[in-house]
Design a protein around this motif. Structure first.
Motif, PDB file in Angstrom:
ATOM      1  N   TYR A 517       0.845  -1.182   0.000  1.00 57.20           N
ATOM      2  CA  TYR A 517       0.000   0.000   0.000  1.00 57.20           C
ATOM      3  C   TYR A 517       0.888   1.242   0.000  1.00 57.20           C
ATOM      4  N   SER A 518       0.306   2.351  -0.426  1.00 58.61           N
ATOM      5  CA  SER A 518       1.059   3.606  -0.532  1.00 58.61           C
ATOM      6  C   SER A 518       0.231   4.750   0.036  1.00 58.61           C
ATOM      7  N   LEU A 519       0.906   5.682   0.685  1.00 60.83           N
ATOM      8  CA  LEU A 519       0.325   6.934   1.152  1.00 60.83           C
ATOM      9  C   LEU A 519       1.259   8.047   0.711  1.00 60.83           C
ATOM     10  N   GLY A 520       0.687   9.128   0.170  1.00 61.61           N
ATOM     11  CA  GLY A 520       1.590  10.167  -0.289  1.00 61.61           C
ATOM     12  C   GLY A 520       0.879  11.397  -0.788  1.00 61.61           C
ATOM     13  N   THR A 521       1.678  12.237  -1.426  1.00 53.32           N
ATOM     14  CA  THR A 521       1.173  13.476  -1.986  1.00 53.32           C
ATOM     15  C   THR A 521       1.827  13.707  -3.335  1.00 53.32           C
ATOM     16  N   ALA A 522       1.191  14.546  -4.156  1.00 51.45           N
ATOM     17  CA  ALA A 522       1.719  14.792  -5.492  1.00 51.45           C
ATOM     18  C   ALA A 522       1.362  16.201  -5.944  1.00 51.45           C
ATOM     19  N   PHE A 523       2.124  16.648  -6.922  1.00 50.41           N
ATOM     20  CA  PHE A 523       1.851  17.919  -7.583  1.00 50.41           C
ATOM     21  C   PHE A 523       1.859  17.668  -9.084  1.00 50.41           C
ATOM     22  N   TYR A 524       0.888  18.249  -9.797  1.00 53.52           N
ATOM     23  CA  TYR A 524       0.914  18.102 -11.239  1.00 53.52           C
ATOM     24  C   TYR A 524       0.653  19.440 -11.914  1.00 53.52           C
ATOM     25  N   TYR A 525       1.165  19.504 -13.146  1.00 53.22           N
ATOM     26  CA  TYR A 525       1.025  20.708 -13.962  1.00 53.22           C
ATOM     27  C   TYR A 525       0.747  20.268 -15.389  1.00 53.22           C
ATOM     28  N   GLN A 526      -0.182  20.958 -16.048  1.00 53.84           N
ATOM     29  CA  GLN A 526      -0.426  20.667 -17.450  1.00 53.84           C
ATOM     30  C   GLN A 526      -0.752  21.956 -18.194  1.00 53.84           C
ATOM     31  N   SER A 527      -0.337  21.980 -19.455  1.00 58.41           N
ATOM     32  CA  SER A 527      -0.709  23.085 -20.333  1.00 58.41           C
ATOM     33  C   SER A 527      -1.489  22.502 -21.500  1.00 58.41           C
ATOM     34  N   LEU A 528      -2.494  23.235 -21.956  1.00 59.88           N
ATOM     35  CA  LEU A 528      -3.375  22.779 -23.021  1.00 59.88           C
ATOM     36  C   LEU A 528      -3.421  23.831 -24.127  1.00 59.88           C
ATOM     37  N   ILE A 538     -10.315  25.940 -25.126  1.00 61.50           N
ATOM     38  CA  ILE A 538      -9.695  26.234 -23.837  1.00 61.50           C
ATOM     39  C   ILE A 538      -8.196  26.155 -24.032  1.00 61.50           C
ATOM     40  N   GLU A 539      -7.496  27.222 -23.664  1.00 61.01           N
ATOM     41  CA  GLU A 539      -6.044  27.248 -23.821  1.00 61.01           C
ATOM     42  C   GLU A 539      -5.431  27.884 -22.581  1.00 61.01           C
ATOM     43  N   GLY A 540      -4.396  27.220 -22.051  1.00 61.18           N
ATOM     44  CA  GLY A 540      -3.746  27.769 -20.870  1.00 61.18           C
ATOM     45  C   GLY A 540      -3.117  26.682 -20.031  1.00 61.18           C
ATOM     46  N   ARG A 541      -3.018  26.960 -18.721  1.00 58.62           N
ATOM     47  CA  ARG A 541      -2.311  26.058 -17.813  1.00 58.62           C
ATOM     48  C   ARG A 541      -3.190  25.739 -16.609  1.00 58.62           C
ATOM     49  N   HIS A 542      -2.826  24.610 -15.978  1.00 62.33           N
ATOM     50  CA  HIS A 542      -3.562  24.202 -14.779  1.00 62.33           C
ATOM     51  C   HIS A 542      -2.622  23.415 -13.882  1.00 62.33           C
ATOM     52  N   ARG A 543      -2.665  23.679 -12.591  1.00 67.00           N
ATOM     53  CA  ARG A 543      -1.831  22.929 -11.657  1.00 67.00           C
ATOM     54  C   ARG A 543      -2.635  22.624 -10.409  1.00 67.00           C
ATOM     55  N   SER A 544      -2.193  21.568  -9.707  1.00 64.19           N
ATOM     56  CA  SER A 544      -2.963  21.128  -8.544  1.00 64.19           C
ATOM     57  C   SER A 544      -2.091  20.257  -7.655  1.00 64.19           C
ATOM     58  N   GLN A 637     -15.319  19.380 -14.134  1.00 60.75           N
ATOM     59  CA  GLN A 637     -14.146  20.038 -14.710  1.00 60.75           C
ATOM     60  C   GLN A 637     -13.962  19.721 -16.193  1.00 60.75           C
ATOM     61  N   GLY A 638     -15.041  19.340 -16.880  1.00 63.21           N
ATOM     62  CA  GLY A 638     -14.919  19.067 -18.305  1.00 63.21           C
ATOM     63  C   GLY A 638     -13.976  17.909 -18.564  1.00 63.21           C
ATOM     64  N   PHE A 639     -13.005  18.133 -19.465  1.00 64.32           N
ATOM     65  CA  PHE A 639     -12.060  17.053 -19.754  1.00 64.32           C
ATOM     66  C   PHE A 639     -10.776  17.186 -18.940  1.00 64.32           C
ATOM     67  N   ILE A 640     -10.716  18.143 -17.998  1.00 66.89           N
ATOM     68  CA  ILE A 640      -9.543  18.288 -17.135  1.00 66.89           C
ATOM     69  C   ILE A 640      -9.673  17.288 -15.983  1.00 66.89           C
ATOM     70  N   ASN A 641      -8.742  16.337 -15.901  1.00 66.22           N
ATOM     71  CA  ASN A 641      -8.740  15.278 -14.877  1.00 66.22           C
ATOM     72  C   ASN A 641      -9.901  14.302 -15.030  1.00 66.22           C
ATOM     73  N   SER A 642     -10.525  14.251 -16.182  1.00 68.09           N
ATOM     74  CA  SER A 642     -11.568  13.260 -16.408  1.00 68.09           C
ATOM     75  C   SER A 642     -10.928  11.955 -16.859  1.00 68.09           C
ATOM     76  N   PHE A 643     -11.755  10.931 -17.004  1.00 67.88           N
ATOM     77  CA  PHE A 643     -11.266   9.621 -17.449  1.00 67.88           C
ATOM     78  C   PHE A 643     -11.378   9.536 -18.968  1.00 67.88           C
ATOM     79  N   ASN A 644     -10.350   8.948 -19.580  1.00 68.97           N
ATOM     80  CA  ASN A 644     -10.450   8.699 -21.013  1.00 68.97           C
ATOM     81  C   ASN A 644     -10.596   7.200 -21.225  1.00 68.97           C
ATOM     82  N   VAL A 645     -11.639   6.818 -21.948  1.00 70.02           N
ATOM     83  CA  VAL A 645     -11.994   5.415 -22.155  1.00 70.02           C
ATOM     84  C   VAL A 645     -11.649   5.030 -23.589  1.00 70.02           C
ATOM     85  N   GLY A 646     -10.818   3.985 -23.735  1.00 66.85           N
ATOM     86  CA  GLY A 646     -10.465   3.508 -25.060  1.00 66.85           C
ATOM     87  C   GLY A 646      -9.032   3.022 -25.118  1.00 66.85           C
TER      88      GLY A 646
END
Length: 752
Positions: A517-528, A538-544, A637-646
């Motif tokens: 098992y794992s416990l932790g934290t993370a940071f992510y950044y994406q530009s679209l 939608i154009e720009g950046r997002h971080r969390s 959040q639209g397609f930001i952090n959504s699941f992609n199926v396929g």
């Protein structure tokens, strides 16, 4: 009575001879007081025909006084000399996974779970010592071969003079320094046999008694003269190599290597054949050195060849002779030893305490060959060693044994390389650098790169808190640039370029042998940025930031085309402190806000589950069950952090695979997929599988009224796969009635 018995045997032999093929025989038969020798040549898989010849020898009750062999002939001859009957050797040959024994892989169950998913995904591995890349003397060290040989000859561990075996034995290797044949009649039996079959450029050389040795077939593949020198007056010679072969018959890389390596032996073959009294040559033209899949057929060809010489063999039958294997097999299985002490040779950088703890054998323990094999595999699977061997010595003071572990440490730094292609990311090369000691002990570091149309990288730093390796901290960084599509009602309406970076720190703890098992934290950044303009832009950046809890279980027998076991991944992620920064948000060319598009960036919780099960239901046939769930709670959040199926291979962030859709075929806040399939193995490395799956998407827990036929999608696919030297190769054709399209998909190698 004796004369009557001999007459019956001879009449039977003549009767059988009438209906079998004819083989070449010597000019004269030995007197009863002369010693009988047996020579078995090398030939890779073709050497398994020796087992068939031994069957006929055993059935006639012929007593062999001396055995000489080379390469595969040394394995079969060594087993026979050590007391195995032809029946037992055949059982071993048919049950053995020769591909695994001759490969550089070990059983996944011995690999630490943190590395199990990526084990042996690289085509080539080059150690770095003293700032120089070192080239191995062969492609394969053959740890599993060492293990197998040690198990086979565990019961004769205390014999260092091969003349003290049930039948005196000798095998031949080649000195790489001067090309001279080295005849081995004593010392460590396992090392001698392994050296005798060290095919040049395929297996690493074996160091023994001050020599560096390779396959004896290079200079003396049919050592009849060796049997004569041992004291044999009459020699039965079984040759399966058939000398140099025409170019049109060289169909595999191993065939070519055999041909190149055995040019010198072509001259000695004629000399050895001249002194052979009874020459047996099985008809093996349709088989090659790598035809282990045809083990049963090759053994049968050996029987046919021996029956063709039945008249001459029957004349060698001694009254009251023959071998009985009654009770021998049980004795070997129950053979055990008590350990007095344990010693290591070759430990320079790896801590002795770590090695002993991993071995998990202590003074006073009672051990069998299977215990030692598991212990050696545990040590080898730590990835600190190229080779782990053991020798056993008797401690005369205690009447127990001293266990000597001889290890060859891997350099701490290694370069690896692989390639990958799939229909989504295109083609790319994957170089990797890895070290088992990143400044301090128990720290593993690696960096991998995907060099291609859609580049990516990954770095991983793992620190084990103790030599037990039951808990560890891990820091993983991933980055990728890719272009992905967006679909509306399965029709492409836009395409986006994404740059993605994610950094994750976790504390991990083992749960049994297969999970953690794992416990932790993370940071992510994406530009679209849109690559194809659409009504919504939608154009720009997002971080969390993220808080993570997960559980991973891996008990598959193989990472590719598994035939049994399970893989389970459960992950919960809380997204918080999100910071969107979009320079362009438009609808039909008009500037709007995220809220106008019904997109709200706020804290939310994400759950993802993947459960795969592979159950063998019949020989070569495996049932596949796959369940996947992805769900975002309080998410818009639209397609930001959504699941992609396929897609049929999971290598993208938040991907849920589905046969019948391309990657990103569906994008939604939730998806539930169930799949049922079957996989059939034509051979050990060729597979055909069929899979049917169904999915429900964009649903909400507690709101069944919002689910309709529009939320369901069905699909299926057929895959022809091959597990080769470059990694897995798969050609998939899939279809979904919702799209009406047949999708062709190619995958080669492993994704980063």
């Amino acid at each position: 009575m004796i004369l009557f018995t001999r007459a019956i045997v001879l009449c039977t032999a003549l009767f059988l001879f009438t209906f079998t093929d004819v083989a070449v025989a010597g000019d004269s038969l030995p007197d009863r007081d002369k010693r009988l020798g047996l020579t078995l040549s090398g030939g890779g898989a073709r050497g398994l025909a020796h087992v068939g010849v031994l069957h006929v020898i055993d059935s006639l009750g012929i007593q062999i006084d001396y055995i000489s062999g080379t390469s595969m002939g040394s394995i079969v001859g060594g087993m026979y000399a050590a007391g195995y009957s032809a029946r037992e050797i055949e059982q071993f040959a048919l049950a053995m996974n020769w591909e695994a024994m001759l490969s550089r892989r070990t059983d996944l169950s011995y690999i630490h779970p943190v590395w199990r998913e990526s084990y042996k995904q690289y085509i080539i591995e080059l150690p770095i010592e003293e700032r120089k890349i070192q080239i191995s003397t062969g492609a394969i060290e053959g740890q599993q071969m060492w293990n197998t040989l040690n198990e086979l000859f565990f019961h004769v561990y205390d014999i260092s003079d091969f003349s003290q075996l049930d039948i005196p034995f000798a095998c031949v290797a080649t000195d790489v320094e001067n090309g001279e044949a080295i005849v081995m009649k004593g010392g460590n039996l396992v090392t001698a046999i392994r050296a005798s079959m060290a095919i040049p450029s395929v297996f690493t050389v074996v160091e023994r008694d001050g020599y560096k040795l390779i396959d004896g077939g290079v200079v003396n593949n049919f050592p009849v003269k060796v049997a004569k020198d041992m004291g044999a007056d009459y020699v039965i010679g079984v040759n399966v190599s058939q000398g140099l072969r025409p170019a049109e018959e060289l169909r595999t890389p191993i065939d070519i290597i055999y041909q190149m390596g055995f040019f010198s032996d072509a001259r000695s073959l004629a000399e050895n054949r001249k002194v052979t009294d009874l020459y047996i040559e099985p008809q093996l033209e349709e088989y090659n050195a790598a035809s282990f899949i045809n083990t049963a057929e090759i053994i049968e060809q050996g029987k046919r060849a021996a029956r063709a010489a039945l008249e001459d063999l029957a004349a060698l039958y001694p009254a009251g002779g023959g071998r009985s294997d009654a009770g021998r097999e049980a004795q070997r299985e129950q053979f055990q030893l008590v350990v007095d002490s344990i010693a290591f040779e070759g430990l320079n950088n790896v801590r002795p305490w770590f090695a002993k703890n991993t071995l998990n054998i202590s003074p006073g323990d009672t051990i069998r060959s299977s215990n030692l094999t598991r212990a050696v595999n545990r040590l080898f699977a730590t990835n600190n060693f190229d080779r782990v061997l053991y020798r056993i010595q008797v401690c005369e003071e205690t009447n127990r044994v001293i266990l000597l572990l001889e290890v060859a440490e891997k350099p701490f730094v290694r370069l690896s390389g692989a390639m990958h292609f799939n229909s989504f990311t295109g083609v790319g090369l994957i170089p990797r650098i890895v070290t088992n000691k990143f400044f301090i002990y128990n720290t593993h570091a690696e960096a991998s790169f995907f060099l291609g149309e859609q580049p990516a990288y990954r770095t991983k730093l793992t620190y084990f808190t103790s030599d037990l390796r039951d808990s560890w901290f891990q820091w993983i960084n991933r980055g990728q640039r890719l272009t992905f599509p967006l679909y509306d009602n399965f029709e492409l309406f836009s395409e986006y370029k994404q740059s993605y970076f994610r950094s994750e720190v976790t504390y991990n703890r083992l749960l049994g042998n297969n999970g953690y098992y794992s416990l932790g934290t993370a940071f992510y950044y994406q530009s679209l940025a849109p690559n194809i303009r659409s009504p919504i832009t939608i154009e720009g950046r997002h971080r969390s930031f993220e808080a993570i809890a997960s559980w991973n279980h891996h008990s598959l027998d193989k990472n590719v085309f598994p035939e049994k076991g399970q893989r389970i991944q459960m992950r919960g992620t809380f997204f918080f402190n999100q910071h969107p920064s979009f320079s362009t948000i438009s609808l039909a060319g008009e500037d709007v806000s995220l809220e106008d598009l019904d997109i709200y960036i706020r804290n939310f919780f994400q759950a993802k589950v993947s459960w795969e099960s592979y159950v063998p239901i019949r020989e070569r046939l495996t049932q596949i069950l796959h369940f996947q769930l992805g769900y975002n709670f309080k998410y818009k959040q639209g397609f930001i952090n959504s699941f992609n199926v396929g897609g049929t291979h999971a290598f993208l962030e938040n991907q849920i695979t589905f046969a019948g859709l391309n990657e990103y075929g569906l994008i939604g806040e939730s998806a539930l997929v169930g799949a049922l399939g079957y996989q059939y193995s034509f051979r050990r490395n060729i597979y055909l599988s069929a899979l049917a799956n169904a999915a429900v998407f964009d649903f909400k827990f507690g709101e069944p009224e919002n689910i309709s036929s529009d939320n369901f999608v069905f699909g299926g696919g057929v895959t022809l796969g091959y597990d080769g030297m470059l990694g897995p190769v798969g050609l998939t054709f899939s279809f979904s009635p919702q799209t009406g399209d047949v999708i062709g998909y190619i995958n080669l190698g492993w994704a980063l």
